[in-house]
Design a protein around this motif. Structure first.
Motif, mmCIF file in Angstrom:
data_model
loop_
_atom_site.group_PDB
_atom_site.id
_atom_site.type_symbol
_atom_site.label_atom_id
_atom_site.label_comp_id
_atom_site.label_asym_id
_atom_site.label_seq_id
_atom_site.Cartn_x
_atom_site.Cartn_y
_atom_site.Cartn_z
ATOM 1 N N VAL A 185 -6.576 3.657 7.899
ATOM 2 C CA VAL A 185 -7.371 4.165 6.713
ATOM 3 C C VAL A 185 -6.795 3.587 5.371
ATOM 4 O O VAL A 185 -6.769 4.525 4.442
ATOM 5 C CB VAL A 185 -7.573 5.710 6.768
ATOM 6 N N HIS A 186 -6.188 2.505 5.485
ATOM 7 C CA HIS A 186 -5.320 2.043 4.320
ATOM 8 C C HIS A 186 -5.641 0.477 4.295
ATOM 9 O O HIS A 186 -5.982 -0.040 5.199
ATOM 10 C CB HIS A 186 -3.996 2.318 4.512
ATOM 11 N N ARG A 187 -5.828 -0.008 3.096
ATOM 12 C CA ARG A 187 -6.030 -1.427 2.744
ATOM 13 C C ARG A 187 -4.977 -1.837 1.593
ATOM 14 O O ARG A 187 -4.703 -0.904 0.722
ATOM 15 C CB ARG A 187 -7.380 -1.576 2.236
ATOM 16 N N ARG A 188 -4.651 -2.850 1.604
ATOM 17 C CA ARG A 188 -3.722 -3.521 0.619
ATOM 18 C C ARG A 188 -4.572 -3.987 -0.314
ATOM 19 O O ARG A 188 -5.190 -5.143 0.124
ATOM 20 C CB ARG A 188 -2.456 -4.055 1.082
ATOM 21 N N VAL A 189 -4.288 -4.137 -1.703
ATOM 22 C CA VAL A 189 -4.790 -4.710 -2.783
ATOM 23 C C VAL A 189 -3.591 -5.341 -3.591
ATOM 24 O O VAL A 189 -3.254 -4.426 -4.287
ATOM 25 C CB VAL A 189 -6.118 -3.965 -3.860
ATOM 26 N N MET B 34 -1.423 0.100 -2.361
ATOM 27 C CA MET B 34 -2.090 0.497 -1.094
ATOM 28 C C MET B 34 -3.316 1.103 -1.649
ATOM 29 O O MET B 34 -3.285 1.946 -2.719
ATOM 30 C CB MET B 34 -1.155 1.300 -0.272
ATOM 31 N N LEU B 35 -4.326 1.223 -0.925
ATOM 32 C CA LEU B 35 -5.516 2.068 -0.818
ATOM 33 C C LEU B 35 -5.590 3.134 0.251
ATOM 34 O O LEU B 35 -5.202 2.741 1.493
ATOM 35 C CB LEU B 35 -6.766 1.143 -0.862
ATOM 36 N N ARG B 36 -6.116 4.268 -0.051
ATOM 37 C CA ARG B 36 -6.309 5.230 0.915
ATOM 38 C C ARG B 36 -7.848 5.602 0.985
ATOM 39 O O ARG B 36 -8.579 5.844 0.132
ATOM 40 C CB ARG B 36 -5.596 6.537 0.529
ATOM 41 N N LYS B 37 -8.235 5.643 2.378
ATOM 42 C CA LYS B 37 -9.649 5.832 2.457
ATOM 43 C C LYS B 37 -9.939 7.360 2.025
ATOM 44 O O LYS B 37 -9.096 8.363 2.647
ATOM 45 C CB LYS B 37 -10.025 5.764 3.959
#
Length: 103
Positions: free
Chosen positions: A28-32, A36-39
């Motif tokens: 549920v995380h992505r890196r930009v 880090m992004l959290r869903k």
């Protein structure tokens, strides 16, 4: 398939500022870039994992919306977007789920 992110031009999430676009990771995380992004919320009708989603930055100062890119020239003209910005469509349920959880 939904693969677009809406980036705020000039923000820490803008690929022109970070030097890279979004890259997928598992969970549920992505890196930009280096962030880090959290869903926060996703399409409850999603069956393949790449559906419209609301993401939050780790510092909780920005949101990133993953949705279907608007390509219709008439709709885009109504929005009068400046260069470097785009717009995406997300199901109402994505945002409603998030705001319902905030109560």
């Amino acid at each position: 398939m939904c693969t677009a992110f809406l980036f705020w031009k000039g923000s820490a999430l803008d690929p022109a500022v970070t030097g890279s676009g979004a890259s997928n990771t598992t969970g549920v995380h992505r890196r930009v870039g280096a962030r880090m992004l959290r869903k926060l919320s996703g399409d409850p009708e999603c069956r393949n994992g790449t559906c419209p989603t609301l993401w939050g930055t780790e510092d909780a100062k920005d949101y990133v919306v993953q949705g279907y890119v608007i390509t219709d020239p008439e709709r885009l003209a109504q929005l009068d977007l400046p260069e470097g910005e785009t717009a995406v469509v997300v199901p109402a349920a994505v945002l409603e789920e998030y705001f319902r959880a905030q109560r």
